[in-house]
Write a protein that holds these residues in place. Structure first.
Motif, PDB file in Angstrom:
ATOM      1  N   GLU A 169     -49.918  28.282  30.052  1.00  0.00           N
ATOM      2  CA  GLU A 169     -49.024  27.505  30.928  1.00  0.00           C
ATOM      3  C   GLU A 169     -47.567  27.601  30.468  1.00  0.00           C
ATOM      4  O   GLU A 169     -46.653  27.617  31.290  1.00  0.00           O
ATOM      5  CB  GLU A 169     -49.467  26.034  31.035  1.00  0.00           C
ATOM      6  CG  GLU A 169     -49.959  25.413  29.767  1.00  0.00           C
ATOM      7  CD  GLU A 169     -51.469  25.581  29.592  1.00  0.00           C
ATOM      8  OE1 GLU A 169     -52.075  26.390  30.332  1.00  0.00           O
ATOM      9  OE2 GLU A 169     -52.045  24.923  28.705  1.00  0.00           O
ATOM     10  N   GLY A 189     -44.811  29.343  32.662  1.00  0.00           N
ATOM     11  CA  GLY A 189     -43.615  28.529  32.918  1.00  0.00           C
ATOM     12  C   GLY A 189     -42.352  29.306  32.563  1.00  0.00           C
ATOM     13  O   GLY A 189     -41.377  29.322  33.322  1.00  0.00           O
ATOM     14  N   PHE A 232     -48.864  22.459  37.576  1.00  0.00           N
ATOM     15  CA  PHE A 232     -49.652  22.662  36.360  1.00  0.00           C
ATOM     16  C   PHE A 232     -50.364  21.386  35.935  1.00  0.00           C
ATOM     17  O   PHE A 232     -51.478  21.418  35.434  1.00  0.00           O
ATOM     18  CB  PHE A 232     -48.780  23.202  35.221  1.00  0.00           C
ATOM     19  CG  PHE A 232     -48.722  24.691  35.203  1.00  0.00           C
ATOM     20  CD1 PHE A 232     -49.741  25.421  34.618  1.00  0.00           C
ATOM     21  CD2 PHE A 232     -47.665  25.376  35.789  1.00  0.00           C
ATOM     22  CE1 PHE A 232     -49.708  26.802  34.607  1.00  0.00           C
ATOM     23  CE2 PHE A 232     -47.624  26.761  35.782  1.00  0.00           C
ATOM     24  CZ  PHE A 232     -48.643  27.480  35.189  1.00  0.00           C
ATOM     25  N   SER A 247     -45.634  23.363  30.702  1.00  0.00           N
ATOM     26  CA  SER A 247     -45.129  24.424  31.581  1.00  0.00           C
ATOM     27  C   SER A 247     -43.646  24.204  31.871  1.00  0.00           C
ATOM     28  O   SER A 247     -42.856  25.159  31.913  1.00  0.00           O
ATOM     29  CB  SER A 247     -45.926  24.457  32.891  1.00  0.00           C
ATOM     30  OG  SER A 247     -45.769  23.237  33.591  1.00  0.00           O
TER      31      SER A 247
END
Lengths: 723, 723
Positions: A529, A533, A615, A627
């Motif tokens: 994540e 991100g 997320f 994220s």
């Protein structure tokens, strides 16, 4: 000791008083011939009309956003009070930014005719008027930020009775409000200025074959208005939010040290240091006339000497503040601040090297134009890419050095020791604060740019004597340099500040999760994540830049159509028997710019929220804030270097063209390359390409970077699952 | 079960046999008229001469590097054996990459005249020859990678007696060797091809006013040679190292699952899956003639149908492999693989959308050229920036989806459970492997590009009939599309692979620190060393691109001088009475390209080492490997998106020009915009700017990204302080 606290309101008031004194001094000066006044009046009206309309639009956005933010924070943080206080802080920040921008701009568009008039007399007087006009803006921005942050702190803590450790988290909305206004101010202003510039050039120089600043071109006043709204109002809002967000972020970082030492100094240090910075800057500005020698002098020299005076006094102020406030180990933080101040100087030099004609990069571009526009563009792109090296290395060295110096300090109270990480991060904050001590001076130099640029236009359009044009030309060249310097300085300070703002975000996350601020919390890039991100953060930088660049093209199209229409419907314009409708061109540019600023602005504000919530919803657990942290941090890195590329490539292309125009380039036969040759035409292509890069997309990216920090800080409750 | 293992050597042998059969088939075909043979001979000699010289240079670098790497690993890892085994693996990887590139290239430069000759007869035959020639390269690359990795594994584990969990770490040198060769092959080839292209155009079309591919231009053969060395040899080496590094990385990731389950399948899965991919691709290639209908058909259609056949069979192969090897929860990993395969397809479509003339982006660029080169460049830049959105979102979705699918699997043996993170990461590895199952087909389509491009040049220079030229023109257009697709595919696979390679690096760090592989280890972006490492990683991407772009300019300068000299000293060339010295121009281009590839290559290899050692020395503790991890991961994000921008902007500019040339654009009066108008000239500027973007810097960045992964994996002992 208590006396130290008084420096904050005192210096804030001093800055306001000084700004008013400067404003009065500028406004009292001679306004020139009636023709100058007529033209100045048109610019003034166009600029103020745009600003009013722009602020009206931004105000509506800001009010809606404040309600949405307040409601969201209230719900997710499970506290109506937090929601309301955040929303109010947001509105106060937005308002303060707007007021600073508005007044600064008002004086700036009053200074241009006065500078033009002064230019008919002497270089020295013209420099004084333009710099003082710019300084009004600089001091108001600094004063509003200092008074705004300390004022809202005083109300939330003193009157509403929030604790001293809680209040910094409650006022982060002020920083978000400031960034929000800055984003739209810079985007709208940046699109306006370049759309007017490109539009006026394409339809005037290229299609109708009339020179620059020719009164027959209906877009010429819009172009002069654009200089003000892009560089003056936009950059002012940019630095306003830098100072505000960084002060609040640094106060948050001070909390974990306060928790152990119990000394409030760690929280209020940024405000006091800024107060000393104001005093140092006032002396710096006042010293400039003493370094101004005569009309033969390079006008950059007195400006630089004033800056050096400011830097030396800043170091003295830093010394005093650290020794008075930061305990036995003050000297480590003094060194951190010096690192920041030196980094500021370094950015000023680096920007000059890459964008001024005296050095290799610009000369390479000028020479590459020999084989046409394609090689000019290729070389400019490569030079722009290269400049990221000096930026990245300077920021990297400054961060590591200030972190390591800060973490050397040893603070032990009642057997409890402040941990190394907190001290190191506080060190980077002191570095950032040190760099920003000169912000008012830098901003004064920046606003000097549009004032002199405008003065040149007024002199040209009012048919003033040759000598005045010569003086304004020289000032204009200096103005281009100072504008470039400000951008370098803005990128550098954003880079240093990024780290302190991340850390403040993580402290906020810890606060929400109920973790002790002294505990470390990781943003682990190896988690899917965080990585994704980060990928989306850099993507945001690219897509936002694309939108800003395209917006200029579309807005320019509207202006071109309008000027063409006027030429067609009023045949007298070209013969000089009929005056074009300048106001209508100004109005159409304003509408187009305001329309075009919406989409990139919404993307910048919306993406972090969408990513974080997506997320949190899809992956759950820590994925929401992680994220967002990845998006923020990696996006900041991408944004810093992309802004560096766009600003410097644009500046280098601009000066590559000027380098040829100044007769510095010779061809194989040894003859000087002239204007209107294919060689020069190729350099003009680079200059045009660079315009939206350096004046729209690049500066908007500075703001975007800091907006990411403040939006994530304020909306953190949306991304953190409470335990 | 044991039968599954046999698929690896069997399919490797099958791929080699199939490549030999294709080569024999191509070489047996008609070589055309004596004039075609003469020109083909010159291209062949020039290409092989460059390749030999390039490989000689690379061989010296590789031998020196292998010794340095061996010594460093031996010292820092405190094991002479590790050092020697790593150095040997490096050399074997380098050699395998070289052999695959050399043979593939040999066949490719033999296929061009045969395609030209076939074009005088029918489109169908020309497609068959060009695709089969390209497929030789594709299958050899896949086979060498599969046999190389499994062979060295067999020797290190079976003969030298290393354990099955240790061996994957010992053979990472193979991947590094492959990336090392790929970097220089792609840089050298990319600089060569664009220097020759730009040089030939500037001195021929612009200065002398003669058409493209005119035999009077001394650089014309160098240009045709360049098509091969850039696209064919470079991309082959690129995908060779992708497959090798990703196989080894995935094997490392399998270790932590093997540690619990005791099933070797988790380690060997990537090799077996690749074997099924080979079979699927052979059928795909053989199916193309069945979809070829007649001379009126769009040649892209049969190629696409062959690709779809390959994709469907790949899914079947994936189904078989997962069900046979990955236990009760096989279906989760089957879905992961499907995600990868679908992502591959998505990249093929996305690239077409952004770079083919039928859609908005290319049309926008074509129309923006109306107002000159500046607006063409601005629009192309914005379009290129925009394309990062589709790339980032596709990679992001694929990573999150395959991670989440993989982590759904539940593997419990003797009460011990494989942790979710290990399964999720293995899921991303299966996704990557799935995507790469079609690599040989994609590579065959890619090499199809230079073969048809060359065939066109041969037809033109040999004065063949109009019909043949018409066929090669159509094939050339298809070739441009397939080359663009390969780049999109290469970026996509690099993005997916990045995550598995980071994870392998972290496993290596754990191994060095004696931590259980199942334990998590964080790369914390909030640490100053990780953040600064990341900043320097993105800086590397910008500076490396700048160097690659500038290298093209300098190398093109050398060629221009040589062609000018020949025109000056041999006046008969322009009258057509004297033949230019093609060989000398080829030779000078080769020297210049090889000289220019050194600096960016050294920067790419050197920077991670310098950063890691500097942080280890200055900050100590974990800072060494953490800074390198930051550089690797954030640099990868920056590199992926920058490569996307450079490739797609370049492709869109190229096709924007072609869109105008094909008569698709009309002006205000409704008249079709012709060649040699200012409108068209503006589009040509964009095309020229895009050349070094899409064919030198962009493709070299793909390799750079993966080199960062392999170099950090191999040199990890330098950055980790042993406890």
């Amino acid at each position: 000791m208590a006396l130290v606290w008084l420096t904050v309101p005192t210096s804030g008031a001093l800055a306001v008083a000084f700004a008013l004194w400067l404003a009065r001094d500028v406004l009292r000066r001679d306004v020139g011939t009636p023709e100058m006044q007529r033209i100045g009046g048109m610019i003034f009206e166009g600029a103020m009309a745009f600003l009013q309309r722009q602020y009206r639009t931004i105000a509506i956005f800001a009010i809606v956003t404040s309600v949405v933010v307040g409601v969201l924070v209230g719900i997710f943080d499970e506290s109506a009070e937090h929601g309301i206080l955040t929303a109010v802080a947001f509105l106060v920040g937005a308002l303060a930014s707007g007021v600073a921008g508005y007044i600064g701009m008002y004086i700036s568009v009053r200074s241009n005719v006065r500078t033009a008039s002064a230019a008919t007399r002497s270089l020295r007087e013209a420099i004084t008027v333009a710099l003082r006009g710019g300084a009004v803006s600089g001091f108001l921005v600094v004063a509003m930020s200092l008074l705004g942050v300390s004022g809202i702190f005083a109300v939330y803590a003193g009157i509403l009775g929030n604790s001293i450790t809680e209040t910094p988290f409650l006022i982060v909305g002020f920083g978000f409000g400031a960034s929000f206004v800055a984003l739209f101010a810079q985007l709208g202003g940046g699109i306006y200025t370049k759309a007017a510039d490109v539009g006026a050039d394409l339809v005037g120089k290229v299609e109708a074959g009339i020179p620059e600043d020719d009164p027959r071109n209906a877009a010429v006043v819009a172009d002069l208005v654009g200089d003000n709204v892009g560089d003056c109002a936009g950059r002012g809002a940019d630095l306003f939010e830098s100072m505000s967000a960084e002060s609040i972020g640094a106060m948050i970082l001070g909390i974990s040290i306060f928790n152990i030492t119990g000394d409030k100094e760690w929280i209020f240090f940024p405000l006091v240091l800024r107060s000393f910075g104001i005093v140092a800057t006032i002396v710096g500005i006042l010293s400039v006339p003493f370094f101004t020698k005569g009309d033969d002098q390079d006008p950059m020299q007195p400006l630089n000497m004033g800056y050096y005076t400011n830097v030396v006094l800043s170091i003295a102020g830093l010394f005093l503040t650290t020794i008075l406030m930061l305990g036995d180990n003050w000297y480590w933080f003094f060194f951190c601040g010096v690192v920041g101040i030196v980094t500021g100087l370094a950015f000023v030099f680096i920007t000059q090297y890459y964008t001024a004609g005296a050095w290799r990069p610009v000369q390479d571009i000028a020479r590459a134009s020999r084989t046409g526009p394609a090689t000019n563009i290729i070389m400019g792109t490569a030079v722009g890419f290269e400049t990221t090296a000096a930026t990245a290395v300077s920021i990297g060295v400054a961060l590591v050095a200030s972190y390591m110096l800060g973490s050397q300090a040893e603070i032990i109270v009642n057997g409890q020791e402040v941990n190394e990480v907190a001290l190191g991060i506080f060190g980077t904050a002191v570095g950032t604060m040190g760099m920003l001590m000169s912000a008012a001076y830098i901003l004064a130099m920046d606003t000097f740019g549009p004032i002199t640029d405008n003065a040149g236009g007024v002199v040209e359009m009012s048919g003033s004597p040759e000598g005045a044009r010569h003086i304004t030309d020289r000032l204009d060249t200096v103005g281009n340099t100072t504008k470039a310097l400000t951008k370098g300085y803005a990128v550098g300070s954003a880079g240093l500040a990024a780290f302190l703002l991340f850390s403040a975000f993580l402290d906020k996350v810890k606060e929400l999760k109920g973790i002790d601020l002294a505990q470390p919390i990781a943003v682990d890039l190896a988690k899917v994540e965080v990585f994704v991100g980060g990928l989306l953060g850099v993507m945001l930088v690219f897509v936002f830049s694309a939108m800003a660049i395209k917006a200029v093209g579309r807005a320019a199209g509207s202006i071109i159509e309008e000027v063409r229409r006027q030429f067609r419907e009023k045949p007298g314009i070209m013969q000089g028997t009929e005056e074009p409708d300048y106001a209508r061109a100004v109005d159409i540019t304003a509408r187009a710019a305001l329309r075009e600023m919406v989409l990139p602005g919404v993307l910048a504000v919306g993406l972090p929220v969408v990513v974080g919530l997506a997320f949190r919803w899809i992956r759950g657990g820590e994925a929401g804030w992680e994220s967002v942290a990845g998006l923020l941090m990696v996006g900041t890195i991408g944004g810093l270097l992309m802004a560096t590329y766009l600003n410097n490539a644009g500046g280098a292309w601009d000066n590559g063209k000027k380098f040829i125009e100044s007769g510095n380039v010779t061809d194989e036969t040894g003859a000087v390359v002239k204007k209107a040759t294919p060689w020069h035409a190729a350099a003009v292509v680079g200059d045009t390409v660079g315009d939206p890069f350096k004046d729209t997309a690049g500066p908007s990216l500075h703001v975007l970077i800091k907006l990411l920090s403040t939006i994530t800080l304020v909306l953190a409750p949306l991304f953190v699952e409470k335990v």
